[in-house]
Design an enzyme around this catalytic site. Structure first.
Site, PDB file in Angstrom:
ATOM      1  N   ILE A  12       0.845  -1.208   0.000  1.00 22.14           N
ATOM      2  CA  ILE A  12       0.000   0.000   0.000  1.00 22.14           C
ATOM      3  C   ILE A  12       0.874   1.250   0.000  1.00 22.14           C
ATOM      4  O   ILE A  12       0.593   2.221  -0.715  1.00 22.14           O
ATOM      5  CB  ILE A  12      -0.975   0.002   1.200  1.00 22.14           C
ATOM      6  CG1 ILE A  12      -1.734  -1.334   1.266  1.00 22.14           C
ATOM      7  CG2 ILE A  12      -1.969   1.159   1.070  1.00 22.14           C
ATOM      8  CD1 ILE A  12      -2.645  -1.471   2.476  1.00 22.14           C
ATOM      9  N   ASP A  33      12.212   2.886   4.586  1.00 26.16           N
ATOM     10  CA  ASP A  33      11.766   1.487   4.578  1.00 26.16           C
ATOM     11  C   ASP A  33      12.971   0.594   4.884  1.00 26.16           C
ATOM     12  O   ASP A  33      14.060   0.814   4.361  1.00 26.16           O
ATOM     13  CB  ASP A  33      11.170   1.131   3.209  1.00 26.16           C
ATOM     14  CG  ASP A  33      10.354  -0.151   3.236  1.00 26.16           C
ATOM     15  OD1 ASP A  33       9.145  -0.090   2.957  1.00 26.16           O
ATOM     16  OD2 ASP A  33      10.940  -1.228   3.547  1.00 26.16           O
ATOM     17  N   THR A  36      12.399  -5.196   4.485  1.00 25.94           N
ATOM     18  CA  THR A  36      12.251  -6.551   5.016  1.00 25.94           C
ATOM     19  C   THR A  36      11.866  -7.448   3.841  1.00 25.94           C
ATOM     20  O   THR A  36      11.781  -6.985   2.685  1.00 25.94           O
ATOM     21  CB  THR A  36      11.118  -6.606   6.060  1.00 25.94           C
ATOM     22  OG1 THR A  36       9.869  -6.387   5.378  1.00 25.94           O
ATOM     23  CG2 THR A  36      11.318  -5.559   7.148  1.00 25.94           C
ATOM     24  N   THR A 125      -5.899  -0.798  10.582  1.00 22.82           N
ATOM     25  CA  THR A 125      -6.675  -1.842   9.909  1.00 22.82           C
ATOM     26  C   THR A 125      -8.003  -2.108  10.618  1.00 22.82           C
ATOM     27  O   THR A 125      -8.113  -1.919  11.835  1.00 22.82           O
ATOM     28  CB  THR A 125      -5.847  -3.163   9.889  1.00 22.82           C
ATOM     29  OG1 THR A 125      -6.707  -4.263   9.622  1.00 22.82           O
ATOM     30  CG2 THR A 125      -5.175  -3.433  11.232  1.00 22.82           C
ATOM     31  N   ASP A 126      -8.973  -2.578   9.859  1.00 19.22           N
ATOM     32  CA  ASP A 126     -10.259  -2.952  10.466  1.00 19.22           C
ATOM     33  C   ASP A 126     -10.106  -4.161  11.392  1.00 19.22           C
ATOM     34  O   ASP A 126     -10.995  -4.447  12.196  1.00 19.22           O
ATOM     35  CB  ASP A 126     -11.320  -3.235   9.383  1.00 19.22           C
ATOM     36  CG  ASP A 126     -10.965  -4.376   8.440  1.00 19.22           C
ATOM     37  OD1 ASP A 126      -9.842  -4.924   8.548  1.00 19.22           O
ATOM     38  OD2 ASP A 126     -11.799  -4.712   7.579  1.00 19.22           O
ATOM     39  N   GLU A 127      -8.958  -4.855  11.282  1.00 15.27           N
ATOM     40  CA  GLU A 127      -8.780  -6.058  12.103  1.00 15.27           C
ATOM     41  C   GLU A 127      -8.693  -5.730  13.585  1.00 15.27           C
ATOM     42  O   GLU A 127      -8.838  -6.615  14.428  1.00 15.27           O
ATOM     43  CB  GLU A 127      -7.550  -6.852  11.628  1.00 15.27           C
ATOM     44  CG  GLU A 127      -7.707  -7.278  10.180  1.00 15.27           C
ATOM     45  CD  GLU A 127      -6.693  -8.302   9.697  1.00 15.27           C
ATOM     46  OE1 GLU A 127      -6.172  -9.076  10.509  1.00 15.27           O
ATOM     47  OE2 GLU A 127      -6.433  -8.322   8.481  1.00 15.27           O
ATOM     48  N   TYR A 153      -0.976 -10.023  15.091  1.00 14.48           N
ATOM     49  CA  TYR A 153      -0.916  -8.878  14.169  1.00 14.48           C
ATOM     50  C   TYR A 153      -1.924  -7.805  14.573  1.00 14.48           C
ATOM     51  O   TYR A 153      -1.565  -6.647  14.780  1.00 14.48           O
ATOM     52  CB  TYR A 153      -1.183  -9.340  12.725  1.00 14.48           C
ATOM     53  CG  TYR A 153      -1.548  -8.199  11.784  1.00 14.48           C
ATOM     54  CD1 TYR A 153      -0.608  -7.227  11.454  1.00 14.48           C
ATOM     55  CD2 TYR A 153      -2.840  -8.087  11.236  1.00 14.48           C
ATOM     56  CE1 TYR A 153      -0.942  -6.164  10.614  1.00 14.48           C
ATOM     57  CE2 TYR A 153      -3.179  -7.041  10.400  1.00 14.48           C
ATOM     58  CZ  TYR A 153      -2.225  -6.089  10.088  1.00 14.48           C
ATOM     59  OH  TYR A 153      -2.560  -5.037   9.262  1.00 14.48           O
ATOM     60  N   SER A 154      -3.198  -8.202  14.697  1.00 15.00           N
ATOM     61  CA  SER A 154      -4.207  -7.172  14.972  1.00 15.00           C
ATOM     62  C   SER A 154      -4.009  -6.571  16.361  1.00 15.00           C
ATOM     63  O   SER A 154      -4.243  -5.374  16.572  1.00 15.00           O
ATOM     64  CB  SER A 154      -5.624  -7.720  14.791  1.00 15.00           C
ATOM     65  OG  SER A 154      -5.859  -8.857  15.584  1.00 15.00           O
ATOM     66  N   ALA A 155      -3.518  -7.391  17.312  1.00 14.91           N
ATOM     67  CA  ALA A 155      -3.257  -6.857  18.658  1.00 14.91           C
ATOM     68  C   ALA A 155      -2.152  -5.800  18.595  1.00 14.91           C
ATOM     69  O   ALA A 155      -2.232  -4.763  19.260  1.00 14.91           O
ATOM     70  CB  ALA A 155      -2.870  -7.986  19.603  1.00 14.91           C
ATOM     71  N   LYS A 157      -1.370  -3.913  16.013  1.00 11.14           N
ATOM     72  CA  LYS A 157      -1.897  -2.709  15.340  1.00 11.14           C
ATOM     73  C   LYS A 157      -2.806  -1.931  16.299  1.00 11.14           C
ATOM     74  O   LYS A 157      -2.791  -0.699  16.328  1.00 11.14           O
ATOM     75  CB  LYS A 157      -2.676  -3.094  14.070  1.00 11.14           C
ATOM     76  CG  LYS A 157      -1.850  -3.676  12.947  1.00 11.14           C
ATOM     77  CD  LYS A 157      -0.812  -2.720  12.391  1.00 11.14           C
ATOM     78  CE  LYS A 157      -1.420  -1.582  11.588  1.00 11.14           C
ATOM     79  NZ  LYS A 157      -0.358  -0.725  10.993  1.00 11.14           N
ATOM     80  N   ASN A 183      -7.119  -4.647   1.288  1.00  5.82           N
ATOM     81  CA  ASN A 183      -6.801  -4.026  -0.004  1.00  5.82           C
ATOM     82  C   ASN A 183      -6.394  -5.086  -1.023  1.00  5.82           C
ATOM     83  O   ASN A 183      -5.889  -6.151  -0.646  1.00  5.82           O
ATOM     84  CB  ASN A 183      -5.595  -3.093   0.153  1.00  5.82           C
ATOM     85  CG  ASN A 183      -5.919  -1.788   0.857  1.00  5.82           C
ATOM     86  OD1 ASN A 183      -5.361  -0.755   0.530  1.00  5.82           O
ATOM     87  ND2 ASN A 183      -6.805  -1.809   1.831  1.00  5.82           N
ATOM     88  N   PRO A 208      -4.493 -23.072  -1.983  1.00  3.64           N
ATOM     89  CA  PRO A 208      -4.808 -23.488  -0.613  1.00  3.64           C
ATOM     90  C   PRO A 208      -5.854 -22.602   0.052  1.00  3.64           C
ATOM     91  O   PRO A 208      -5.569 -21.463   0.418  1.00  3.64           O
ATOM     92  CB  PRO A 208      -3.456 -23.367   0.114  1.00  3.64           C
ATOM     93  CG  PRO A 208      -2.718 -22.309  -0.641  1.00  3.64           C
ATOM     94  CD  PRO A 208      -3.231 -22.311  -2.054  1.00  3.64           C
ATOM     95  N   ASN A 252     -14.037 -15.916   0.760  1.00  6.12           N
ATOM     96  CA  ASN A 252     -12.752 -16.291   0.148  1.00  6.12           C
ATOM     97  C   ASN A 252     -12.943 -17.241  -1.034  1.00  6.12           C
ATOM     98  O   ASN A 252     -12.328 -17.068  -2.090  1.00  6.12           O
ATOM     99  CB  ASN A 252     -11.841 -16.970   1.183  1.00  6.12           C
ATOM    100  CG  ASN A 252     -11.451 -16.028   2.304  1.00  6.12           C
ATOM    101  OD1 ASN A 252     -11.489 -14.811   2.132  1.00  6.12           O
ATOM    102  ND2 ASN A 252     -11.070 -16.576   3.446  1.00  6.12           N
TER     103      ASN A 252
END
Ligand code: NAD
Ligand code: TYD
Length: 339
Positions: A12, A33, A36, A125-127, A153-155, A157, A183, A208, A252
């Site tokens: 993004i 940046d 990574t 993020t919406d997460e 991850y969401s924790a 953020k 996105n 998968p 999905n």
């Protein structure tokens, strides 16, 4: 205006750098940046020769280097995209998520306080809102939905969002936060659902699908997200959170089937694999506030955006094949081998 864009070699952030250079040709963009595994200088290739663009390799958790960069370049605005961004990797190794997503944000905000900035924008993020049930289509995330995270991850953020809100309240740092849904579009790293399925389908490899493929995400074309952030930077109010999403909920499995159809590949490539631990069922954004207050609306319909995205991956095979040939092989084997 001088913008410091962190994480601009990622998906993004890279699209945002291109958006800003195109839409605001008199502004200067400095990209910080760490490159990574998710950062790719080839993503910034189209900006490389632009005299208003400069790339700096560096880690947002590195306080002395971040301070020195602020002292030298005196950014007016900081837009923080830099993050560890993949839920599956956060389940495997949470520590780096706390380091980059929380401590890195703190380091950037401390430098922003010290050197003075007009705006610090935290790309979230919406997460952070956790998930919604599949059988309640009436429920959508608003800016006042409680934070209720599921993955490391969401924790991480959410922790960064809370810290950013605290810096606004305590130190009056002019912070805005945007929380966007999933996105898709060009330069998306092929470990995430859509580019992974496109790449595997093109290589006639199994696709998968976690669990039954019934989890729902609210997909937004990346350029629409970049436009929303640009608007928030210009017209948004410090201290506010803005949800961004396109009212485009998809299961999905339906996305995977659509990709196969577009590419003329058989559904027999679909392979159901063990579900993700703690897998969020459904995300759905109510973008009413950003629409009402800033006039933002998504412009790209999913039916068009997915075609454009597939076309981009067909036209830019070199970009993703370079990624697939590197250390990504080991990642793929670890995540999907024997799953
Ligand atoms: P990405 O993984 O593609 O890119 C992340 C970039 O950050 C990479 O270029 C990487 O090199 C860089 N980076 C990582 N750690 C760093 C560090 N310590 N110092 C400096 N740079 C570092 O991620 P993305 O999908 O482009 O997401 C960008 C931001 O948007 C993230 O903050 C993410 O949480 C948020 N977001 C993503 C989505 C999505 O659907 N991808 C949706 C909503 C919000
Ligand atoms: P992803 O792109 O990792 O984004 P997020 O987890 O942040 O929403 O995954 C999107 C959805 O696709 C999620 O429900 C998990 C699922 N998924 C698969 O079914 N198979 C895969 O190989 C991947 C990467 C994701």
């Amino acid at each position: 205006m001088t913008y410091l864009v962190t994480g601009g070699a990622g998906f993004i952030g890279g699209n945002f750098v291109h958006h800003m250079l195109r839409e605001h040709p008199n502004d200067t963009i400095i990209c910080l940046d760490a490159l990574t595994y998710a950062g790719n200088l080839e993503t910034l290739e189209p900006a490389a020769k632009n005299p208003n663009f400069r790339f700096v390799k560096g880690d947002i958790t590195g306080r002395p280097a971040v301070d020195a960069l602020f002292a030298e370049t005196k950014p007016d605005v900081v837009v923080n995209f830099a993050a560890e961004s993949h839920v599956d990797r956060s389940i495997d190794n949470p520590g780096i998520f706390l380091q980059t997503n929380v401590i890195g944000t703190q380091v950037l905000m401390d430098a922003s306080r010290k050197y003075g900035i007009k705006r610090f924008h935290q790309v979230s993020t919406d997460e952070v809102y956790g998930d919604l049930p599949l059988d309640r289509p009436d429920l959508l995330f608003t800016e006042t939905t409680p934070i209720h995270t599921s993955s490391p991850y969401s924790a991480s953020k959410a922790a960064a969002d809370l810290l950013a809100a605290a810096y606004f309240r305590t130190y009056k740092l002019p912070v805005t936060i945007s929380r966007c849904s999933n996105n898709y579009g060009p330069y998306h790293f092929p470990e995430k659902l859509i580019p992974l399925m496109i790449a595997n389908a093109l290589n006639d490899k199994p696709l998968p699908v976690y669990g039954k493929g019934e989890n729902v995400r609210d997909w937004l074309y990346v350029e629409d997200h970049c436009r929303a952030i640009d608007l928030i930077l210009r017209n948004g109010t410090a201290g506010e959170v803005y949800n961004i999403g396109g009212h485009n909920e998809m299961r999905n499995i339906d996305i995977v089937k659509l990709i196969l159809k577009e590419l003329g590949k058989p559904e027999t490539l679909i392979t159901y694999v063990t579900d993700r631990a703690g897998h969020d069922l459904r995300y759905a954004i109510n973008p009413g506030k950003v629409h009402r207050e800033l006039g933002w609306l998504p412009e790209t319909k999913f039916a068009d955006g997915i075609k454009k995205t597939i076309r981009w991956y067909l036209d830019n095979r070199g970009w993703w094949e370079n990624i697939l040939s590197g250390e990504y092989q080991q990642y793929y084997e670890k995540m999907y081998g024997g799953r």
